[in-house]
Design a protein around this motif. Structure first.
Motif, PDB file in Angstrom:
ATOM      1  N   MET A   4      54.760  27.598  34.562  1.00 32.03           N
ATOM      2  CA  MET A   4      53.984  28.428  33.679  1.00 32.03           C
ATOM      3  C   MET A   4      52.760  28.908  34.448  1.00 32.03           C
ATOM      4  SD  MET A   4      56.069  28.307  31.212  1.00 32.03           S
ATOM      5  CE  MET A   4      55.416  29.117  29.805  1.00 32.03           C
ATOM      6  N   SER A   5      51.633  29.087  33.743  1.00 30.07           N
ATOM      7  CA  SER A   5      50.501  29.659  34.465  1.00 30.07           C
ATOM      8  C   SER A   5      49.184  29.482  33.717  1.00 30.07           C
ATOM      9  CB  SER A   5      50.739  31.155  34.687  1.00 30.07           C
ATOM     10  OG  SER A   5      50.794  31.805  33.430  1.00 30.07           O
ATOM     11  N   LEU A   6      48.129  29.707  34.459  1.00 31.28           N
ATOM     12  CA  LEU A   6      46.774  29.679  33.916  1.00 31.28           C
ATOM     13  C   LEU A   6      46.113  30.999  34.270  1.00 31.28           C
ATOM     14  CD1 LEU A   6      44.334  26.922  33.580  1.00 31.28           C
ATOM     15  CD2 LEU A   6      43.589  28.779  35.045  1.00 31.28           C
ATOM     16  N   ARG A   7      45.489  31.614  33.298  1.00 33.06           N
ATOM     17  CA  ARG A   7      44.751  32.856  33.517  1.00 33.06           C
ATOM     18  C   ARG A   7      43.263  32.599  33.297  1.00 33.06           C
ATOM     19  NH1 ARG A   7      48.260  37.399  33.136  1.00 33.06           N
ATOM     20  NH2 ARG A   7      50.282  36.792  32.341  1.00 33.06           N
ATOM     21  N   ILE A   8      42.455  33.332  34.007  1.00 30.19           N
ATOM     22  CA  ILE A   8      41.011  33.308  33.820  1.00 30.19           C
ATOM     23  C   ILE A   8      40.673  34.632  33.129  1.00 30.19           C
ATOM     24  CG2 ILE A   8      38.771  33.042  34.915  1.00 30.19           C
ATOM     25  CD1 ILE A   8      40.742  30.673  35.453  1.00 30.19           C
ATOM     26  N   VAL A   9      40.098  34.550  31.919  1.00 33.22           N
ATOM     27  CA  VAL A   9      39.947  35.749  31.081  1.00 33.22           C
ATOM     28  C   VAL A   9      38.528  35.904  30.545  1.00 33.22           C
ATOM     29  CG1 VAL A   9      42.371  35.658  30.376  1.00 33.22           C
ATOM     30  CG2 VAL A   9      40.620  34.565  28.951  1.00 33.22           C
ATOM     31  N   ARG A  10      38.254  37.110  30.093  1.00 34.03           N
ATOM     32  CA  ARG A  10      37.026  37.371  29.339  1.00 34.03           C
ATOM     33  C   ARG A  10      37.357  37.176  27.864  1.00 34.03           C
ATOM     34  NH1 ARG A  10      33.582  42.902  28.448  1.00 34.03           N
ATOM     35  NH2 ARG A  10      31.814  41.861  27.434  1.00 34.03           N
ATOM     36  N   LEU A  11      36.663  36.265  27.230  1.00 35.53           N
ATOM     37  CA  LEU A  11      36.890  36.013  25.809  1.00 35.53           C
ATOM     38  C   LEU A  11      36.548  37.256  24.999  1.00 35.53           C
ATOM     39  CD1 LEU A  11      35.375  32.429  25.499  1.00 35.53           C
ATOM     40  CD2 LEU A  11      37.742  33.082  25.964  1.00 35.53           C
ATOM     41  N   GLY A  12      37.392  37.550  24.013  1.00 33.73           N
ATOM     42  CA  GLY A  12      37.219  38.743  23.207  1.00 33.73           C
ATOM     43  C   GLY A  12      38.032  39.914  23.708  1.00 33.73           C
ATOM     44  N   SER A  13      38.579  39.797  24.927  1.00 34.86           N
ATOM     45  CA  SER A  13      39.432  40.860  25.465  1.00 34.86           C
ATOM     46  C   SER A  13      40.840  40.685  24.899  1.00 34.86           C
ATOM     47  CB  SER A  13      39.469  40.793  26.994  1.00 34.86           C
ATOM     48  OG  SER A  13      40.086  39.588  27.417  1.00 34.86           O
ATOM     49  N   PRO A  14      41.629  41.773  24.854  1.00 40.16           N
ATOM     50  CA  PRO A  14      43.001  41.643  24.352  1.00 40.16           C
ATOM     51  C   PRO A  14      43.789  40.630  25.177  1.00 40.16           C
ATOM     52  CG  PRO A  14      42.387  43.955  24.582  1.00 40.16           C
ATOM     53  CD  PRO A  14      41.297  43.149  25.230  1.00 40.16           C
ATOM     54  N   ARG A  15      44.625  39.874  24.497  1.00 38.87           N
ATOM     55  CA  ARG A  15      45.446  38.867  25.172  1.00 38.87           C
ATOM     56  C   ARG A  15      46.579  39.528  25.943  1.00 38.87           C
ATOM     57  NH1 ARG A  15      45.095  33.409  22.511  1.00 38.87           N
ATOM     58  NH2 ARG A  15      43.451  33.654  20.979  1.00 38.87           N
TER      59      ARG A  15
ATOM     60  N   TYR B 106      39.010  32.704  21.229  1.00 39.37           N
ATOM     61  CA  TYR B 106      39.667  31.525  21.786  1.00 39.37           C
ATOM     62  C   TYR B 106      40.354  30.745  20.678  1.00 39.37           C
ATOM     63  CZ  TYR B 106      35.128  29.473  20.448  1.00 39.37           C
ATOM     64  OH  TYR B 106      33.991  29.110  19.785  1.00 39.37           O
ATOM     65  N   ASP B 107      41.334  29.939  21.102  1.00 40.53           N
ATOM     66  CA  ASP B 107      42.054  29.061  20.184  1.00 40.53           C
ATOM     67  C   ASP B 107      41.376  27.701  20.098  1.00 40.53           C
ATOM     68  OD1 ASP B 107      44.294  30.919  19.719  1.00 40.53           O
ATOM     69  OD2 ASP B 107      44.720  30.532  21.834  1.00 40.53           O
ATOM     70  N   VAL B 108      40.836  27.261  21.236  1.00 39.51           N
ATOM     71  CA  VAL B 108      40.189  25.957  21.332  1.00 39.51           C
ATOM     72  C   VAL B 108      38.854  26.132  22.036  1.00 39.51           C
ATOM     73  CG1 VAL B 108      40.374  23.616  22.266  1.00 39.51           C
ATOM     74  CG2 VAL B 108      42.432  24.802  21.510  1.00 39.51           C
ATOM     75  N   TRP B 109      37.824  25.559  21.457  1.00 42.18           N
ATOM     76  CA  TRP B 109      36.493  25.604  22.068  1.00 42.18           C
ATOM     77  C   TRP B 109      36.332  24.365  22.926  1.00 42.18           C
ATOM     78  CZ3 TRP B 109      31.426  24.103  19.259  1.00 42.18           C
ATOM     79  CH2 TRP B 109      30.317  24.461  20.029  1.00 42.18           C
ATOM     80  N   PHE B 110      35.986  24.539  24.205  1.00 46.28           N
ATOM     81  CA  PHE B 110      35.893  23.433  25.151  1.00 46.28           C
ATOM     82  C   PHE B 110      34.588  23.557  25.944  1.00 46.28           C
ATOM     83  CE2 PHE B 110      37.964  20.993  28.776  1.00 46.28           C
ATOM     84  CZ  PHE B 110      38.031  19.806  28.073  1.00 46.28           C
ATOM     85  N   PRO B 111      33.446  23.297  25.291  1.00 46.45           N
ATOM     86  CA  PRO B 111      32.158  23.515  25.954  1.00 46.45           C
ATOM     87  C   PRO B 111      31.886  22.562  27.112  1.00 46.45           C
ATOM     88  CG  PRO B 111      31.840  22.448  23.830  1.00 46.45           C
ATOM     89  CD  PRO B 111      33.301  22.811  23.920  1.00 46.45           C
ATOM     90  N   GLU B 112      32.702  21.534  27.285  1.00 43.01           N
ATOM     91  CA  GLU B 112      32.505  20.584  28.387  1.00 43.01           C
ATOM     92  C   GLU B 112      32.597  21.252  29.752  1.00 43.01           C
ATOM     93  OE1 GLU B 112      34.340  20.085  25.716  1.00 43.01           O
ATOM     94  OE2 GLU B 112      33.481  18.284  24.819  1.00 43.01           O
ATOM     95  N   LEU B 113      33.253  22.408  29.828  1.00 40.64           N
ATOM     96  CA  LEU B 113      33.376  23.106  31.109  1.00 40.64           C
ATOM     97  C   LEU B 113      32.405  24.270  31.236  1.00 40.64           C
ATOM     98  CD1 LEU B 113      37.236  23.054  31.705  1.00 40.64           C
ATOM     99  CD2 LEU B 113      35.474  21.494  32.559  1.00 40.64           C
TER     100      LEU B 113
END
Length: 129
Positions: free
Chosen positions: A1-12, A41-48
């Motif tokens: 699968m994969s991981l993307r680095i995105v701007r939140l609020g941008s189209p998926r 976002y689906d999950v908020w992860f402020p630890e990062l």
């Protein structure tokens, strides 16, 4: 699968998977019920997310040297055990699940997203551009 680095609020992107918000605060003026449907976002992860002081340092950085100082400070925060374990988890998940991480900044080159991209790549994450 994969991981993307995105701007939140941008189209998926198609097949983007779970979107993780690595930000200190939820989006202003957006009801919680609309975080996912509004492509935040689906999950908020402020630890990062960078600490408040480190965010201020990034926002004030105007020279390459100041930006490098921010990067060193943020990397230091991400070397703390809880953050380091979280990065390891996301890197491992990227090989089995589609997911994305991001924040609100318009310019990734002047944002902690760029450092997150590097940190995850260093851990062997399967990153898609």
């Amino acid at each position: 699968m994969s991981l993307r680095i995105v701007r939140l609020g941008s189209p998926r992107a198609e097949g983007e998977g779970l979107r993780v918000g690595t930000v200190r605060r939820p989006p202003r003026g957006v009801p919680k019920s609309e975080f996912a449907s509004g492509d935040w976002y689906d999950v908020w992860f402020p630890e990062l997310a960078p600490s408040a002081e480190t965010v201020k340092q990034a926002q004030a950085a105007q020279t390459p040297a100041e930006w490098k100082a921010f990067q060193r400070r943020y990397r230091s925060e991400m070397n703390e055990a809880h953050a380091s374990h979280s990065l390891d988890l996301l890197a491992a998940l990227s090989h089995r699940s589609a997911l994305s991480v991001g924040c609100y900044c318009e310019n990734e080159a002047h944002c902690h997203r760029s450092v997150l991209r590097e940190l995850l790549a260093e851990r062997g994450a399967d990153i898609v551009d």
